[in-house]
Scaffold this active site. Structure first.
Site, PDB file in Angstrom:
ATOM      1  N   SER A 205       0.816  -1.207   0.000  1.00  0.00           N
ATOM      2  CA  SER A 205       0.000   0.000   0.000  1.00  0.00           C
ATOM      3  C   SER A 205       0.850   1.258   0.000  1.00  0.00           C
ATOM      4  CB  SER A 205      -0.910  -0.010   1.234  1.00  0.00           C
ATOM      5  OG  SER A 205      -1.270   1.302   1.579  1.00  0.00           O
ATOM      6  N   LYS A 206       0.417   2.216  -0.799  1.00  0.00           N
ATOM      7  CA  LYS A 206       1.157   3.472  -0.883  1.00  0.00           C
ATOM      8  C   LYS A 206       1.166   4.193   0.453  1.00  0.00           C
ATOM      9  CE  LYS A 206      -0.875   2.665  -4.520  1.00  0.00           C
ATOM     10  NZ  LYS A 206      -2.229   2.513  -4.974  1.00  0.00           N
ATOM     11  N   ARG A 207       0.131   3.961   1.215  1.00  0.00           N
ATOM     12  CA  ARG A 207       0.013   4.660   2.487  1.00  0.00           C
ATOM     13  C   ARG A 207       1.093   4.237   3.486  1.00  0.00           C
ATOM     14  NH1 ARG A 207      -4.515   2.819   1.948  1.00  0.00           N
ATOM     15  NH2 ARG A 207      -5.770   3.940   0.431  1.00  0.00           N
ATOM     16  N   GLU A 208       1.598   3.019   3.300  1.00  0.00           N
ATOM     17  CA  GLU A 208       2.576   2.501   4.251  1.00  0.00           C
ATOM     18  C   GLU A 208       4.013   2.823   3.866  1.00  0.00           C
ATOM     19  OE1 GLU A 208       1.777   1.225   6.986  1.00  0.00           O
ATOM     20  OE2 GLU A 208      -0.254   0.438   6.811  1.00  0.00           O
ATOM     21  N   ILE A 209       4.175   3.682   2.895  1.00  0.00           N
ATOM     22  CA  ILE A 209       5.512   3.859   2.343  1.00  0.00           C
ATOM     23  C   ILE A 209       6.546   4.275   3.385  1.00  0.00           C
ATOM     24  CG2 ILE A 209       5.161   6.259   1.602  1.00  0.00           C
ATOM     25  CD1 ILE A 209       6.726   5.006  -1.052  1.00  0.00           C
TER      26      ILE A 209
END
Length: 441
Positions: A205-209
């Site tokens: 997920s991009k949010r967890e980058i």
RNA sequence: GCCCCCCUCGUCUAGAGGCCUAGGACACGGCCCUCUCAAGGCCGGGACAUGGGUUCGAAUCCCAUGGGGGGCGCCA
């Protein structure tokens, strides 16, 4: 029929690691079979597309060494084609306009219900049961086609023979197959490869980058570059996430993969993306890397942290050479060469306490200074002889005498072999660092 | 909710009915090498999700259960 495969990203962000693997498998299949690898840009979402993303994708593929043979084609330039075909479906009675009070009037495809079956290249026979499956949109009220539609049309128009894509498209396939059927076209073969999960077993997920970054896990090409991974390592590692040549072979060049790759050997189980093996593999490629190239790879990391202006090319090269077998990531070169590129020694207090402030550390250092002072150069043999002589005289092990010197010169109890550490610093700095250390004690 | 996919060491995987007392790699532990850290070498622990079938024989085939994931957007 000769093989034609494609990579069809939408330019809505960084090139994702999952995208790289998709591109890679298609590339490998094309090269293995002597087929053609097409690049198609699915830019039908006006709101999310960006020029910058397009550039990132092209550069990312180039960085990975995945060149395409045909294209890039742009869906945004084929709008007339989609409209024309949509009209045909309407005339055939397979599509109808429907108005949503909020979103406007869009063309919908009439989906046939009931059992849907097809043979997937990796999963074998897959069977769906559509009962209340809703009709899907072909043309949005903006006149732009949806993915479901444009993607299928293009695969037909571009004579794509195999579609290798992520498992997340598996459920959509029967719908696209109905599209082919409605047009009377022969569909390509579909192969759905397992998704790549993050270390927690969830979809990347991009949010967890930020979290990924903190554990050194690169999920986009730019992260790979930033964190100091080599493209060979990324490509090799990704190839093995869902595919295996089956003979315990792991370290492979792209050329070797091309020879070995077959879609039959793509696995069907999702793979977690953990950083450990990637780092090991990256270390393997760093060790194999020709020194001149490694220097250039390391240069940006060093230049970002140190003033390389007055550093001689030979010194830089030697500093990198000394660390080549210790690097797992390129960015690690920075802390490891601190003792070379920083004017003043930054002492690690624990190391100082253990080796210099404790039993005889200072005396040993003084004795070594005396032994080193007459020398102009620090070659392996003489340095080792000196260390041995001091150790023997005092009846202690070699480490007992090498470590105090190491800490005095580098501030740390870890560095390349003593003679290399001495040599790269040079006479002047060796003596002055010993002296200022002595003064401090 | 409906539909679908997946399930071998911690992780990536080999395994397509007997070759499996399940192989390799990473990680982990130990030892060797050694002036430190690495690198390298050797050794070790560690898995067929569970339950039923089918079969002389199942990690491999079938069915359930459990767990994980995905799809069902005028996103792709």
């Amino acid at each position: 029929m000769s093989v034609r495969v494609r990579f069809a990203p939408s330019p809505t962000g960084d090139l994702h690691i999952g995208g790289v693997r998709t591109a890679l498998y298609n590339y490998l299949h094309a090269r293995h079979t002597g087929g053609v690898f097409v690049l198609r840009i699915e830019d039908t979402d006006q709101a999310r597309n960006s020029e910058e993303s397009l550039k990132t994708i092209k550069e990312g593929l180039a960085w990975c060494g995945l060149g395409w043979d045909d294209g890039p084609y742009y869906q945004s330039k084929r709008l007339d084609r989609y409209k024309e075909l949509a009209k045909q479906l309407e005339e055939k009675g397979r599509a109808y306009w429907k108005t949503d009070p909020e979103k406007g009037t869009a063309l919908h495809f009439k989906l046939e219900q009931g059992q849907q079956k097809f043979t997937d290249l990796v999963h074998g026979t897959v069977s769906f049961m559509y009962t209340g499956e809703p009709d899907f949109v072909l043309l949005r009220s903006s006149g732009f086609p949806t993915f479901m539609f444009a993607n299928a049309v293009d695969d037909h128009d571009m004579n794509i023979t195999q579609v290798l894509r992520g498992d997340d498209h598996l459920s959509n396939t029967p719908k696209q197959l109905q599209l082919f059927q409605a047009f009377g076209w022969t569909p390509p073969d579909y192969g759905h490869m397992p998704l790549i999960f993050d270390p927690n077993g969830a979809k990347l997920s991009k949010r967890e980058i930020e979290m990924y970054r903190s554990i050194g896990l690169p999920v986009t090409v730019s992260e790979c570059q930033r964190l100091g991974y080599l493209p060979e390592a990324i490509v090799n590692f990704l190839a093995l996430l869902g595919w295996s040549p089956g003979n315990n072979l792991e370290l492979m060049t792209l050329e070797e993969m091309v020879k070995l790759f077959t879609v039959e050997r793509i696995g069907s189980t999702p793979a977690r993306f953990l950083v450990d093996k990637l780092q090991w593999m990256n270390g393997q490629y760093i060790r194999k890397c020709p020194l001149d190239r490694l220097v250039e790879l390391c240069r940006p990391y060093l230049a970002g942290k140190y003033d390389l202006g007055k550093v001689e090319a030979e010194t830089l090269k030697e500093a990198v050479r000394q660390q080549q077998e210790r690097l797992k990531r390129l960015d690690e070169i920075v802390p490891l060469t601190k003792f070379v590129f920083l004017p003043a020694v930054e002492y690690d207090e624990k190391a100082v306490a253990k080796w210099l402030k404790a039993d005889g550390g200072k005396a040993i250092l003084e004795e070594l200074r005396a032994g080193l002072a007459p020398r102009e150069r620090f070659e392996k043999e003489p340095v080792e002889n000196l260390l041995k002589a001091v150790a023997e005289k005092r009846g202690v092990k070699l480490g007992k005498v090498a470590q105090p010197l190491r800490v005095a010169l580098t501030g740390s109890d870890q560095s390349p072999p003593m003679h290399e550490t001495l040599a790269i610093l040079g006479k002047e700095r060796v003596i002055s660092r010993i002296d200022s250390t002595l003064k401090m004690l």
